[in-house]
Enzyme design. Structure first.
Site, short mmCIF file in Angstrom:
data_model
loop_
_atom_site.label_atom_id
_atom_site.label_comp_id
_atom_site.label_asym_id
_atom_site.label_seq_id
_atom_site.Cartn_x
_atom_site.Cartn_y
_atom_site.Cartn_z
CD GLN A 184 40.37 68.67 57.89
OE1 GLN A 184 39.89 68.38 56.81
NE2 GLN A 184 41.06 67.81 58.62
CG MET A 193 38.43 61.33 54.53
SD MET A 193 38.14 62.17 52.98
CE MET A 193 39.80 62.39 52.41
N GLY A 194 40.07 57.07 56.30
CA GLY A 194 40.68 55.76 56.13
C GLY A 194 42.03 55.86 55.43
CB ALA A 195 44.02 55.37 53.06
CG HIS A 237 45.19 58.56 59.98
ND1 HIS A 237 45.76 58.13 58.80
CD2 HIS A 237 44.37 59.59 59.64
CE1 HIS A 237 45.29 58.86 57.79
NE2 HIS A 237 44.46 59.75 58.26
#
Ligand code: AMP
Length: 306
Positions: free
Chosen positions: A166, A35-37, A42
């Site tokens: 998840q 989701m970015g940021a 990441h």
């Protein structure tokens, strides 16, 4: 001057894809869905994906259907320029930045209605962990990840253990829908932590400097559970110990439990077989900030502290 030119040229080598049709040449890639940021957690997913030799596509999409009313969708941090640089330097071949309109052509309300009709894997509905706290969350996650898999047709997809339920949900979805995404392999990547033990998260930027010490309570509670496992204590005692550490850090606990690592359902005891894989999982709030973390009970989180 020269440095800038080199950087500019380097940046040109990473494709920026806005529409799914342009992904066709990248089918067979390794996908890192985000989701970015972005942060070093990441980056580690991207590097691990790249190490297998496939072109890595990083999707950057703040998915509205996995947020409930009252959650932080509109204020979720959006840092596209920095994300682009991080993806480039971690070795991504392309970033995919779809619009909400492209992902959900009939609108978000229709997409929400579609999401709640999905048949989710049991691990998305039974454990009463994230599924209890965020009842429509995994419907939105499965919806968007399935769309991304359809669009990117990846051969591999890397997900972080940081979001352990998840990860298990995605693994089960792929197992169940095997024929839809041929030969897709889901890789689990370890949680990357700050030097003080706090699991990296896009939401950590919501924490005020004076909340950081209390936020360390999560990793300390996990370390305490690991210590209990080493001492052959039973699960109830280990869970009490986690709660004690969390309370000391003034964290408002949603759950702090030890579960079977595959189903995420309760387990009877630290049987030798289970002990090796039992998973400690925590969700807690620090004022308005919701934090989650987890670890295998046979691991060792380094920062133990108070
Ligand atoms: P998000 O952007 O929060 O949706 O996360 C995108 C992916 O990065 C998910 O697979 C996360 O589990 C993973 N991720 C997030 N934080 C970390 C971390 N600290 N270490 C490893 N993976 C992470």
């Amino acid at each position: 001057m020269r440095k800038r030119a080199i950087k500019g040229e380097y940046l040109r080598h990473m494709q920026i894809v806005e529409h799914a049709e342009s992904l066709t040449p990248l089918h067979g890639c390794a996908l890192v869905a985000t989701m970015g940021a972005l942060h070093a957690g990441h980056a580690s997913l991207i590097k691990q994906a790249a190490s297998d030799g496939r072109p890595v596509v990083v999707s950057l999409f703040v998915n509205p259907t996995q947020f409930s009313k009252g959650e932080d969708f509109s204020k979720y941090p959006r840092t596209l320029e920095a994300d682009r640089e991080l993806c480039q330097s971690a070795g991504a071949a392309a970033i995919f930045i779809p619009s909400v309109q492209d992902m959900y052509p009939y609108g978000v309300d229709a997409a929400n209605a579609e999401a709640i009709q999905l048949q989710l894997p049991l691990v998305a509905t039974q454990p009463k962990l994230e599924d209890a706290q965020r009842p429509t969350h995994f419907a939105g996650v499965c919806q968007v990840v399935a769309k991304l898999f359809d669009m990117c047709q990846p051969a591999a997809a890397n997900f972080g253990e940081k979001d352990f339920q998840q990860l298990r949900v995605i693994q089960e979805m792929v197992r169940r829908e095997g024929a839809r995404w041929k030969k897709l392999v889901v890789h689990a990547c370890p949680t990357i932590r700050e030097s003080d033990g706090l699991a990296m998260s896009s939401r950590n930027r919501y924490l005020q400097a004076n909340q950081r010490e209390n936020a360390r309570g999560l990793s300390r509670a996990l370390a305490a559970a690991q210590e209990c496992a080493r001492a052959d204590m039973d699960i109830a005692a280990a869970e009490s110990e986690m709660l004690r550490v969390l309370a000391r850090h003034q964290l408002l606990v949603e759950y702090a439990v030890i579960r079977a690592p595959d189903t995420l359902l309760p387990i009877e005891n630290f049987e030798p077989k289970l002990k090796s894989g039992a998973r400690a999982l925590i969700a807690a709030r620090l004022d308005g900030v919701r934090l989650i973390d987890n670890a295998s009970c046979d691991g060792a989180i380094s920062d133990r502290g108070g």
